[in-house]
Design a protein around this motif. Structure first.
Motif, mmCIF file in Angstrom:
data_model
loop_
_atom_site.group_PDB
_atom_site.id
_atom_site.type_symbol
_atom_site.label_atom_id
_atom_site.label_comp_id
_atom_site.label_asym_id
_atom_site.label_seq_id
_atom_site.Cartn_x
_atom_site.Cartn_y
_atom_site.Cartn_z
ATOM 1 N N GLU A 1 10.454 5.875 12.598
ATOM 2 C CA GLU A 1 9.107 5.576 13.093
ATOM 3 C C GLU A 1 8.513 6.775 13.825
ATOM 4 O OE1 GLU A 1 6.891 2.433 16.147
ATOM 5 O OE2 GLU A 1 8.851 1.933 15.277
ATOM 6 N N GLN A 2 9.333 7.457 14.628
ATOM 7 C CA GLN A 2 8.841 8.626 15.360
ATOM 8 C C GLN A 2 8.482 9.754 14.396
ATOM 9 O OE1 GLN A 2 8.225 8.730 18.715
ATOM 10 N NE2 GLN A 2 7.178 10.652 18.163
ATOM 11 N N ALA A 3 9.272 9.930 13.352
ATOM 12 C CA ALA A 3 8.970 10.961 12.356
ATOM 13 C C ALA A 3 7.646 10.659 11.656
ATOM 14 C CB ALA A 3 10.108 11.047 11.332
ATOM 15 N N ALA B 1 4.197 12.855 11.926
ATOM 16 C CA ALA B 1 3.635 13.360 10.668
ATOM 17 C C ALA B 1 2.247 12.783 10.391
ATOM 18 C CB ALA B 1 4.573 13.039 9.508
ATOM 19 N N ASN B 2 1.682 12.051 11.352
ATOM 20 C CA ASN B 2 0.383 11.394 11.168
ATOM 21 C C ASN B 2 0.388 10.453 9.963
ATOM 22 O OD1 ASN B 2 -0.786 12.663 13.381
ATOM 23 N ND2 ASN B 2 -1.564 14.396 12.162
ATOM 24 N N ALA B 3 1.535 9.810 9.746
ATOM 25 C CA ALA B 3 1.668 8.922 8.598
ATOM 26 C C ALA B 3 1.929 7.478 8.990
ATOM 27 C CB ALA B 3 2.816 9.407 7.702
ATOM 28 N N LEU B 4 2.091 7.196 10.282
ATOM 29 C CA LEU B 4 2.450 5.843 10.688
ATOM 30 C C LEU B 4 1.335 4.858 10.376
ATOM 31 C CD1 LEU B 4 4.617 4.104 11.960
ATOM 32 C CD2 LEU B 4 3.615 4.569 14.207
ATOM 33 N N ASP B 5 0.100 5.251 10.586
ATOM 34 C CA ASP B 5 -1.016 4.340 10.301
ATOM 35 C C ASP B 5 -1.071 3.996 8.813
ATOM 36 O OD1 ASP B 5 -1.672 4.386 12.949
ATOM 37 O OD2 ASP B 5 -3.292 5.857 12.743
ATOM 38 N N ILE B 6 -0.822 4.978 7.985
ATOM 39 C CA ILE B 6 -0.831 4.740 6.536
ATOM 40 C C ILE B 6 0.242 3.730 6.160
ATOM 41 C CG2 ILE B 6 -0.421 5.813 4.283
ATOM 42 C CD1 ILE B 6 -1.486 8.419 5.463
ATOM 43 N N VAL B 7 1.440 3.906 6.709
ATOM 44 C CA VAL B 7 2.568 3.058 6.345
ATOM 45 C C VAL B 7 2.376 1.640 6.856
ATOM 46 C CG1 VAL B 7 5.056 2.697 6.678
ATOM 47 C CG2 VAL B 7 4.172 4.994 6.211
ATOM 48 N N THR B 8 1.937 1.480 8.102
ATOM 49 C CA THR B 8 1.772 0.138 8.668
ATOM 50 C C THR B 8 0.658 -0.640 7.981
ATOM 51 O OG1 THR B 8 0.348 1.081 10.397
ATOM 52 C CG2 THR B 8 2.684 0.774 10.921
ATOM 53 N N ALA B 9 -0.292 0.058 7.353
ATOM 54 C CA ALA B 9 -1.384 -0.615 6.657
ATOM 55 C C ALA B 9 -0.947 -1.176 5.303
ATOM 56 C CB ALA B 9 -2.551 0.356 6.447
ATOM 57 N N LEU B 10 0.186 -0.744 4.817
ATOM 58 C CA LEU B 10 0.682 -1.218 3.516
ATOM 59 C C LEU B 10 1.306 -2.598 3.674
ATOM 60 C CD1 LEU B 10 2.310 2.106 2.250
ATOM 61 C CD2 LEU B 10 0.185 1.065 1.426
ATOM 62 N N PRO B 11 1.196 -3.450 2.665
ATOM 63 C CA PRO B 11 1.705 -4.829 2.770
ATOM 64 C C PRO B 11 3.191 -4.898 3.126
ATOM 65 C CG PRO B 11 0.339 -4.577 0.815
ATOM 66 C CD PRO B 11 0.521 -3.213 1.382
ATOM 67 N N GLU B 12 3.997 -3.995 2.585
ATOM 68 C CA GLU B 12 5.434 -4.027 2.820
ATOM 69 C C GLU B 12 5.890 -2.916 3.764
ATOM 70 O OE1 GLU B 12 7.928 -5.058 -0.715
ATOM 71 O OE2 GLU B 12 6.050 -4.709 -1.794
ATOM 72 N N GLY B 13 4.946 -2.268 4.437
ATOM 73 C CA GLY B 13 5.315 -1.222 5.385
ATOM 74 C C GLY B 13 6.096 -0.112 4.731
ATOM 75 N N ARG C 1 1.870 6.229 -6.574
ATOM 76 C CA ARG C 1 1.023 5.211 -5.932
ATOM 77 C C ARG C 1 0.376 5.709 -4.640
ATOM 78 N NH1 ARG C 1 5.270 0.120 -6.586
ATOM 79 N NH2 ARG C 1 5.399 0.187 -8.873
ATOM 80 N N LEU C 2 0.649 6.942 -4.279
ATOM 81 C CA LEU C 2 0.096 7.509 -3.051
ATOM 82 C C LEU C 2 -0.811 8.681 -3.380
ATOM 83 C CD1 LEU C 2 3.388 7.591 -0.945
ATOM 84 C CD2 LEU C 2 1.647 5.793 -0.948
ATOM 85 N N SER C 3 -1.732 8.975 -2.477
ATOM 86 C CA SER C 3 -2.601 10.144 -2.648
ATOM 87 C C SER C 3 -1.829 11.412 -2.302
ATOM 88 C CB SER C 3 -3.825 10.021 -1.745
ATOM 89 O OG SER C 3 -3.446 10.160 -0.375
ATOM 90 N N GLY C 4 -2.427 12.566 -2.639
ATOM 91 C CA GLY C 4 -1.776 13.833 -2.339
ATOM 92 C C GLY C 4 -1.534 14.017 -0.851
ATOM 93 N N GLY C 5 -2.523 13.660 -0.033
ATOM 94 C CA GLY C 5 -2.368 13.789 1.407
ATOM 95 C C GLY C 5 -1.302 12.867 1.953
ATOM 96 N N GLN C 6 -1.225 11.650 1.423
ATOM 97 C CA GLN C 6 -0.201 10.710 1.877
ATOM 98 C C GLN C 6 1.196 11.205 1.504
ATOM 99 O OE1 GLN C 6 -1.696 7.226 -0.136
ATOM 100 N NE2 GLN C 6 -2.733 6.451 1.705
ATOM 101 N N ARG C 7 1.328 11.706 0.294
ATOM 102 C CA ARG C 7 2.629 12.240 -0.124
ATOM 103 C C ARG C 7 3.054 13.404 0.778
ATOM 104 N NH1 ARG C 7 0.426 11.488 -5.409
ATOM 105 N NH2 ARG C 7 -0.045 13.721 -5.574
ATOM 106 N N GLN C 8 2.086 14.250 1.125
ATOM 107 C CA GLN C 8 2.424 15.412 1.945
ATOM 108 C C GLN C 8 2.855 14.995 3.352
ATOM 109 O OE1 GLN C 8 3.089 17.906 0.573
ATOM 110 N NE2 GLN C 8 2.192 19.808 1.263
ATOM 111 N N ARG C 9 2.232 13.962 3.895
ATOM 112 C CA ARG C 9 2.629 13.485 5.224
ATOM 113 C C ARG C 9 4.043 12.920 5.196
ATOM 114 N NH1 ARG C 9 -2.835 10.424 7.483
ATOM 115 N NH2 ARG C 9 -4.233 11.465 6.010
ATOM 116 N N LEU C 10 4.384 12.223 4.110
ATOM 117 C CA LEU C 10 5.754 11.718 3.978
ATOM 118 C C LEU C 10 6.743 12.878 3.848
ATOM 119 C CD1 LEU C 10 5.400 8.622 1.608
ATOM 120 C CD2 LEU C 10 5.398 8.716 4.111
ATOM 121 N N SER C 11 6.328 13.931 3.172
ATOM 122 C CA SER C 11 7.180 15.119 3.055
ATOM 123 C C SER C 11 7.434 15.739 4.431
ATOM 124 C CB SER C 11 6.526 16.143 2.126
ATOM 125 O OG SER C 11 7.358 17.254 1.918
ATOM 126 N N ILE C 12 6.404 15.751 5.277
ATOM 127 C CA ILE C 12 6.563 16.274 6.647
ATOM 128 C C ILE C 12 7.470 15.347 7.459
ATOM 129 C CG2 ILE C 12 5.334 16.766 8.789
ATOM 130 C CD1 ILE C 12 2.931 17.589 7.034
#
Length: 617
Positions: free
Chosen positions: A487-489, A493-505, A516-527
């Motif tokens: 969760e801290q990672a 990575a400015n990705a927590l809001d994206i993840v919590t908004a998804l139905p299955e987190g 299924r993710l945008s380029g920016g979302q994928r990059q945040r997960l990479s970070i």
């Protein structure tokens, strides 16, 4: 670009420790499988399961008793009928027949358990050995090799070896048992007829030799065509967006059709050869069987040998069994040829010498992040023809550079200036042609680089995600990671809001390659993936260049947290993203032309200032 693809593909391969083989799967050492001796290789592989195989052969020998025993029963009953009794003997031979038939089922089940257990374990061992070897092979190998061809070797070729063992071993053992039974019983009943059996063996060997000389060449051609076709299909799948965007569907279809035609032609020629041989073998051996029957009948009628009517049937039945078994084995030669060709194909990977040597080298503790390049020159091996003196310019040419722990160093320069090659050298994916790369003052060539890479994280231009959940992608290869750490990672990575908004987190599946993710979302997960590893050394290769301005700002903010307190090497074309770097190194043709901070380089009015003016435009 090829160097960059190799960098990130290799990074993913190297971060995941190989799973230990299951206890019932024996390890297959690469030296066991030799392309030059495929039959010997198969015997060695079976030798890894010698006790299972011994039990399977014993069970098979018992279960096959009816094959050679029933002709004896038939002969005895015929002689009883011809002699007119006694009828009580019929019940004796009927009981013998019933007993030999009744034991077939349990022994066949036992044979199947033992033999197929060995074959399936052998297949799993080969696949594990291939996977392990692919992890050991250098990034240079993976840059050269086509992923679809490699996949064909791991899946199709191992399956061919399994199929060969499944379909060949039973007829081979059956023919052996029939031959032994026929020889023993004939030696007891009519020993004078034994020389006739000897004709079948050299004839079968001769027919096999005729086929194998031509079959090997055509099987190899067919395998190469299948591998070429697999590469075309993989290429078509990867280029689908470009193909559709430019209306080039007919071109892609034609390229695949050309590969399919190659497979069809090579397969047809192989089938034609096998068909001609099948007919020739069947006719020859059947003629030999008819000759045996006529000869036995002639000896009985003429009195040249004391042969009873039952013994005529016995001899004819045995020879029919022998010729049928020989014909069956000869019909399986195409499967044997395909299986042995697959062994050669597997050996191409297992025996490839281009491996990354780490065994026995020093395992360093967590590095502080000090990196030094000491007069490093690197030339790609295929830049010049083998044996010729080097004529092309090296990717890096006598480069010397020291990077302090925690320092952020950015590398800029035109395409081909050596930026990605430099990152490959730091990761140890390629080794210097001359000079040394030092990690904390230690020559990297003396270190187990797998241990070093456990403290390195990479954020590429295009995030590499696999089909699985968001959490699985972030904790890839780390085992059990506490939820709070993940969760801290995500937050950093400015990705927590994206993840919590998804139905299955974070249990949401990202799709193949994160589709299924945008380029920016994928990059945040990479970070986030990099953050959760808490690396000492961080490599960023065009981490924001593929993003729009809004996403770039969010990613840049996440990267600033990721870079804090870590040695960071940044490759960037957008100079606006590296202004805060402690040092900027300008590369051209593999050499450092200038270095300094953003302000220092602008004041120097050199190459960096020129690049800055062009981009500021």
């Amino acid at each position: 670009m090829a160097g960059r693809r190799a960098l990130w593909a290799g990074r993913i391969r190297q971060t995941v420790p190989m799973r230990q083989a299951f206890s019932h799967v024996r390890e297959v050492r690469p030296e066991i499988v030799e392309g030059a001796h495929p039959v010997r290789s198969v015997l060695r592989l079976l030798g890894l399961h010698r006790w299972r195989m011994a039990g399977a052969v014993a069970a098979f020998a018992v279960k096959e008793t009816p094959v050679w025993m029933l002709p004896v029963v038939t002969a005895q009953i015929i002689d009883i009928v011809v002699a007119g009794g006694p009828a009580s003997s019929l019940w004796l031979w009927a009981g013998i027949a019933l007993a030999t038939l009744a034991q077939h089922y349990p022994n066949h089940v036992l044979y199947t358990k033992l033999f197929m257990g060995a074959v399936r374990s052998l297949g799993a061992g080969l696949r594990n050995a291939l996977a392990n070897r692919l992890q050991q092979l250098s990034i240079g190998f993976h840059t050269r090799a086509n992923s679809s061809i490699v996949q064909t070797k791991v899946v199709r070729d191992v399956e061919n070896v399994e199929v060969m063992l499944q379909q060949v071993t039973h007829p081979l053992l059956s023919a052996t048992m029939v031959l032994i039974g026929a020889i023993v019983m004939t030696a007891i009943e009519v020993p004078q007829f034994l020389p006739v059996y000897a004709l079948a063996i050299p004839l079968a060997v001769l027919l096999r030799a005729i086929l194998m000389r031509r079959s090997r060449e055509r099987n190899e051609l067919f395998r190469r065509e299948v591998e070429h076709f697999s590469a075309r299909v993989g290429e078509m799948a990867s280029l689908m967006p470009i193909t559709r965007a430019h209306g080039l569907e007919h071109i892609a279809t034609d390229r695949v059709a050309a590969g399919a035609e190659g497979v069809r032609t090579a397969g047809y020629r192989l089938d034609l050869l096998n068909g001609r041989f099948a007919s020739l073998s069947w006719v020859t051996l059947q003629l030999l069987g008819v000759a045996c029957l006529v000869l036995a009948a002639y000896f009985a009628i003429s009195g040249l040998l004391p042969i009873s009517p039952g013994q005529v049937v016995l001899l004819s039945s045995y020879f029919a069994l022998l010729t049928t078994a020989a014909t069956g084995l000869l019909m399986l030669l195409p499967i044997i040829a395909r299986g042995t060709e697959s062994v050669r194909s597997i050996a191409e990977v297992l025996q490839d010498p281009d491996i990354e040597h780490n065994a026995g080298r020093a395992v360093a503790a967590r590095p502080s992040g000090a990196i030094a390049l000491d007069a490093v020159t690197f030339r790609y091996p295929d830049a010049d023809a083998p044996g010729d003196p080097p004529t092309s310019a090296p990717a890096l040419d006598g480069l010397t550079l020291s990077i302090a722990p925690g320092e952020t160093v950015a590398f800029v320069g035109p395409s081909g200036s050596g930026k990605s090659t430099l990152l490959n050298l730091v990761l140890g994916f390629v080794r210097p042609t001359d000079g040394r790369v030092l990690i904390d003052g230690v020559d990297a060539s003396t270190l187990d680089l797998r241990a070093v890479r456990r403290h390195v994280s990479v954020v590429p231009q295009e995030s590499v995600l696999f089909e699985g959940s968001i959490r699985d992608n972030i904790t890839y290869g780390l085992g059990d990671v506490h939820d709070a750490t993940v969760e801290q990672a995500l937050r950093d990575a400015n990705a927590l809001d994206i993840v919590t908004a998804l139905p299955e987190g974070w249990h949401t599946r990202v799709g193949e390659r994160g589709a299924r993710l945008s380029g920016g979302q994928r990059q945040r997960l990479s970070i986030a993936r990099a953050l959760v590893r808490d690396p000492s050394i961080l490599l960023l290769d065009e981490a924001t260049s593929a993003l729009d301005s809004e996403s770039e700002a969010v990613i840049a903010d996440a990267l600033s947290r990721l870079m804090r307190g870590r040695t960071t090497l940044v490759v960037a074309h957008r100079l606006s993203t590296i202004r805060s770097a402690d040092r900027i190194v300008v590369l051209e043709r593999g050499r450092i032309v200038e270095q300094g901070s953003h302000d220092e380089l602008l004041a120097a009015d050199g190459r960096y200032a020129q690049l800055h003016r062009v981009q500021a435009g």
